[in-house]
Design a protein around this motif. Structure first.
Motif, mmCIF file in Angstrom:
data_model
loop_
_atom_site.group_PDB
_atom_site.id
_atom_site.type_symbol
_atom_site.label_atom_id
_atom_site.label_comp_id
_atom_site.label_asym_id
_atom_site.label_seq_id
_atom_site.Cartn_x
_atom_site.Cartn_y
_atom_site.Cartn_z
ATOM 1 N N VAL A 80 0.888 -1.166 0.000
ATOM 2 C CA VAL A 80 0.000 0.000 0.000
ATOM 3 C C VAL A 80 0.928 1.218 0.000
ATOM 4 C CG1 VAL A 80 -1.925 1.171 1.112
ATOM 5 C CG2 VAL A 80 -1.666 -1.312 1.356
ATOM 6 N N SER A 81 0.923 1.956 -1.088
ATOM 7 C CA SER A 81 1.906 3.011 -1.298
ATOM 8 C C SER A 81 1.342 4.386 -0.976
ATOM 9 C CB SER A 81 2.369 3.003 -2.758
ATOM 10 O OG SER A 81 2.899 1.757 -3.115
ATOM 11 N N ASN A 82 2.258 5.280 -0.554
ATOM 12 C CA ASN A 82 1.876 6.675 -0.315
ATOM 13 C C ASN A 82 0.543 6.746 0.426
ATOM 14 O OD1 ASN A 82 1.963 9.481 -0.425
ATOM 15 N ND2 ASN A 82 1.008 9.559 -2.460
ATOM 16 N N MET A 83 0.538 6.167 1.599
ATOM 17 C CA MET A 83 -0.706 5.961 2.327
ATOM 18 C C MET A 83 -1.345 7.261 2.810
ATOM 19 S SD MET A 83 -0.067 2.491 4.487
ATOM 20 C CE MET A 83 1.594 2.883 5.026
ATOM 21 N N SER A 84 -2.652 7.238 2.854
ATOM 22 C CA SER A 84 -3.459 8.308 3.432
ATOM 23 C C SER A 84 -4.426 7.677 4.431
ATOM 24 C CB SER A 84 -4.236 9.042 2.332
ATOM 25 O OG SER A 84 -5.212 8.181 1.780
ATOM 26 N N PRO A 85 -5.048 8.479 5.287
ATOM 27 C CA PRO A 85 -5.995 7.901 6.260
ATOM 28 C C PRO A 85 -7.109 7.076 5.612
ATOM 29 C CG PRO A 85 -5.440 10.131 6.909
ATOM 30 C CD PRO A 85 -4.788 9.901 5.569
ATOM 31 N N GLU A 86 -7.457 7.376 4.354
ATOM 32 C CA GLU A 86 -8.510 6.617 3.658
ATOM 33 C C GLU A 86 -8.081 5.174 3.378
ATOM 34 O OE1 GLU A 86 -9.131 10.593 3.815
ATOM 35 O OE2 GLU A 86 -7.476 9.756 2.631
ATOM 36 N N ASP A 87 -6.809 4.889 3.488
ATOM 37 C CA ASP A 87 -6.315 3.526 3.289
ATOM 38 C C ASP A 87 -6.447 2.675 4.540
ATOM 39 O OD1 ASP A 87 -3.700 4.964 1.308
ATOM 40 O OD2 ASP A 87 -5.501 3.923 0.585
ATOM 41 N N SER A 88 -6.884 3.267 5.631
ATOM 42 C CA SER A 88 -7.086 2.498 6.866
ATOM 43 C C SER A 88 -8.165 1.457 6.633
ATOM 44 C CB SER A 88 -7.482 3.434 8.010
ATOM 45 O OG SER A 88 -6.455 4.355 8.287
ATOM 46 N N SER A 89 -7.778 0.205 6.702
ATOM 47 C CA SER A 89 -8.678 -0.904 6.362
ATOM 48 C C SER A 89 -8.074 -2.195 6.885
ATOM 49 C CB SER A 89 -8.851 -1.048 4.845
ATOM 50 O OG SER A 89 -9.494 0.049 4.262
ATOM 51 N N ILE A 90 -8.827 -3.257 6.695
ATOM 52 C CA ILE A 90 -8.273 -4.598 6.832
ATOM 53 C C ILE A 90 -7.978 -5.105 5.425
ATOM 54 C CG2 ILE A 90 -8.680 -6.962 7.603
ATOM 55 C CD1 ILE A 90 -10.716 -5.825 9.599
ATOM 56 N N TYR A 91 -6.780 -5.615 5.232
ATOM 57 C CA TYR A 91 -6.388 -6.168 3.936
ATOM 58 C C TYR A 91 -6.305 -7.678 4.086
ATOM 59 C CZ TYR A 91 -5.594 -1.414 2.539
ATOM 60 O OH TYR A 91 -5.786 -0.088 2.240
ATOM 61 N N LEU A 92 -7.041 -8.375 3.225
ATOM 62 C CA LEU A 92 -7.178 -9.828 3.339
ATOM 63 C C LEU A 92 -6.621 -10.514 2.105
ATOM 64 C CD1 LEU A 92 -10.750 -9.400 4.584
ATOM 65 C CD2 LEU A 92 -9.197 -10.873 5.829
ATOM 66 N N CYS A 93 -5.824 -11.508 2.347
ATOM 67 C CA CYS A 93 -5.325 -12.395 1.296
ATOM 68 C C CYS A 93 -6.264 -13.594 1.214
ATOM 69 C CB CYS A 93 -3.910 -12.832 1.650
ATOM 70 S SG CYS A 93 -3.219 -14.093 0.573
#
Lengths: 115, 113
Positions: A80-93
């Protein structure tokens, strides 16, 4: 079934930085998927990662923001590149154990908070 | 187009009473359908799956679901709720080969004592 592990399990990152999430499977699988689950929401597919080919991204997700590697049949990374607060999430494989089934197994997820 | 609709965003039941979580689907293919459960701060666990065999599918922890083609539904039921059933439940649709599962928006199940 497949046993999937993800690293890190959670992280708190500053905006503008990047985080690489690792996904390890205990068996060889052809198809791997990365999903995002924003707070209180359902799962949204980011991309499909098949070994030996470029990842296929869904509408709204681009390679520059979410580069994916798939070096072999048991491992993948999502950055997850150049992160912003909107990227706050759970990332699931997620993995599909065989080509003759639509069944998918999921990892425990990586809980990302961007401040 | 492929889609999944979970008809209730939140269901509340008392312990020991039946559970019904509703899921409708739209698919141009012969569907594969799944129910997953997600407990707080956990990943998704497969409850059960329908893949064109028996229309009544039994899963783990006493859950079952019935595939009804005429109603395009795949509702999840359990005869008697337990406190440990409180979680988020997702219905998912498998489409054509090589495509990922499509998820509904989820149903939060609350169980009171």
């Amino acid at each position: 079934s497949a046993v999937i592990s993800q690293k890190p399990s959670r992280d708190i990152c500053q905006r503008g930085t990047s985080l690489t999430i690792q996904c390890q499977v205990d068996s060889q699988v052809t198809m791997m998927f990365w999903y995002r689950q924003q707070p209180g929401q359902s799962l949204t597919l980011i991309a499909t990662a098949n070994q030996g080919s470029e990842a296929t991204y869904e509408s709204g997700f681009v390679i520059d923001k979410f580069p994916i590697s798939r070096p072999n049949l048991t491992f993948s990374t999502l950055t997850v590149s150049n992160m912003s607060p909107e990227d706050s999430s759970i990332y699931l494989c997620s993995v599909r154990p065989g080509l003759s089934t639509n069944l998918q197994y999921f990892g425990p997820g990586t809980r990302l908070t961007v401040t | 187009a492929q889609s999944v609709t979970q008809l209730d965003s939140h269901v509340s039941v008392s312990e020991g009473t039946p559970v019904l979580l509703r899921c409708n689907y739209s698919s141009s293919y012969s569907p594969s359908l799944f129910w997953y459960v997600q407990h707080p701060n956990k990943g998704l666990q497969l409850l059960l799956k329908y893949t064109s065999a028996a229309t009544l599918v039994k899963g783990i922890n006493g859950f079952e679901a019935e595939f009804k083609k005429s109603e395009t539904s795949f509702h999840l039921t359990k005869p008697s709720a337990h406190m440990s059933d409180a979680a988020e439940y997702f219905c998912a649709l498998g489409g054509s080969a090589g495509t990922a599962l499509i998820f509904g928006k989820g149903t939060t199940l609350s169980v009171s004592s």
